[in-house]
Design an enzyme around this catalytic site. Structure first.
Site: not given
Ligand SMILES: Nc1nc2c(c(=O)[nH]1)N[C@@H](CN(C=O)c1ccc(C(=O)N[C@@H](CCC(=O)O)C(=O)O)cc1)CN2
Ligand SMILES: NCC(=O)N[C@@H]1O[C@H](COP(=O)([O-])[O-])[C@@H](O)[C@H]1O
Length: 289
Positions: A86, A88, A165-167, A183, A224, A253
């Site tokens: 956390g 950020n 997680k996917l929103i 990201h 993303d 970031e």
């Molecule tokens: N609808 C959206 N949801 C999320 C987004 C987005 O752009 N649209 N961004 C992500 C954050 N993210 C990259 O910035 C990201 C986070 C996680 C994954 C991923 O591959 N997750 C794994 C599960 C990982 C786990 O549970 O430990 C997966 O889905 O298999 C990719 C990109 C947040 N949500």
């Molecule tokens: N694809 C999503 C992803 O990789 N996000 C990355 O997780 C870290 C969280 O750090 P934090 O918990 O210290 O903010 C950050 O580096 C952020 O860019």
């Protein structure tokens, strides 16, 4: 999710085994790169004078699909989503307390109730909501319950900060152009499913990319792929490890996300006619960051 604890200078550096370069061909002397680069450089910022662009003259100062649903002038109400340390989230919260961000974090949402971001929220009196429900987090809420909670807290904007997680599409539809994510790469490179945390920086170092950096983007229904709002660039050095690069990117970031959230709360985001969001400078409304 956070870079390793040891400061970058004390961390073992990658040993460089460099193959002998092929005999130089006659031609212009190659420019120095990598270790010869300015190691102090942490970020590259280009601000070139621009002539007025007609697309900008018609840019619309709006957030969302029309009008100003968030209410101009009043402090905005923020929900932050985290899965890890956390840092950020802390940067945004501290900027809000310092008056740099004209908003307040009114809820912390996490899939990992024991993570550092959740602990920080609890110690600062910020309500913690667990989403989604899972075997490891049976107290988690459903999508309708999450939407109800965000409405109850009158949340204006949702900020993803290391949430893994996917929103769900229902939330994206409820908050069109009101959800940001940070990201740790220069999207669209090194983004999408499977690209999170140190995995991103490992892929960047392995690719031989010379630059990396964070991207702040609007969130759509896929990982993303939403519109890019802001980026910062950092060099990737020849002897970088993923951890060293992660720490360099994370430092940027914290700055670029606070800048973007401040603009969101100030209604200083304009949408170019081709759909590209731009940040209007707080100091000079004719400059876009
Ligand atoms: N609808 C959206 N949801 C999320 C987004 C987005 O752009 N649209 N961004 C992500 C954050 N993210 C990259 O910035 C990201 C986070 C996680 C994954 C991923 O591959 N997750 C794994 C599960 C990982 C786990 O549970 O430990 C997966 O889905 O298999 C990719 C990109 C947040 N949500
Ligand atoms: N694809 C999503 C992803 O990789 N996000 C990355 O997780 C870290 C969280 O750090 P934090 O918990 O210290 O903010 C950050 O580096 C952020 O860019």
């Amino acid at each position: 999710m956070e870079a390793a604890a040891a400061p970058p200078s004390l961390r073992p550096r990658r040993s460089l085994s460099i193959n002998p370069a092929p005999a130089p061909r006659p031609g212009p002397k190659p420019r120095p790169w990598g270790l010869a680069a300015n190691r102090q450089a942490n970020a590259v910022r280009c601000e070139l004078p621009r002539r007025p662009d007609p697309r900008l003259l018609r840019a619309r100062a709006m957030v969302g699909d029309g009008g100003d649903a968030a209410g101009a002038g009043r402090r905005k109400r923020l929900a932050v989503f985290v899965s890890g340390g956390g840092s950020n989230f802390r940067a945004i919260h501290e900027a809000a307390l310092a008056g740099e961000v004209h908003g307040d974090v009114v809820a912390l949402v996490t899939d990992k109730p024991g993570c550092g971001g959740a602990e920080y929220a609890r110690s600062n009196g910020i309500p913690v909501v667990v989403f989604p429900k899972s075997k490891s987090a049976p107290e988690g809420v459903s999508v309708p319950e999450l939407l109800h909670t965000l409405r109850e807290h009158e949340v204006d904007f949702v900020l993803l900060a290391g949430y893994l997680k996917l929103i769900p599409a229902e939330l994206v539809r409820e908050y069109p152009r009101f959800i940001l994510n940070i990201h740790p790469s220069l999207l669209p490179a090194f983004g999408g499913k499977g690209y999170y945390g140190l995995k991103v920086h490992t892929a960047v170092v392995a690719s031989g990319a010379r630059y990396s950096g964070p991207t702040v983007h609007f969130v759509d229904e896929h990982y993303d792929t939403g519109k890019t709002l802001a980026q910062r660039v950092v060099p990737v050095f020849a002897d970088d490890t993923p951890e060293l690069l992660a720490a360099r990117v994370l430092h940027e970031e914290h700055q670029v996300y606070v800048e973007a959230v401040a603009a969101l709360c100030d209604d200083r985001i304009v949408w170019r006619e081709d759909g590209v969001p731009l940040i209007k400078s707080r100091l000079n409304p004719d400059v876009y960051l």
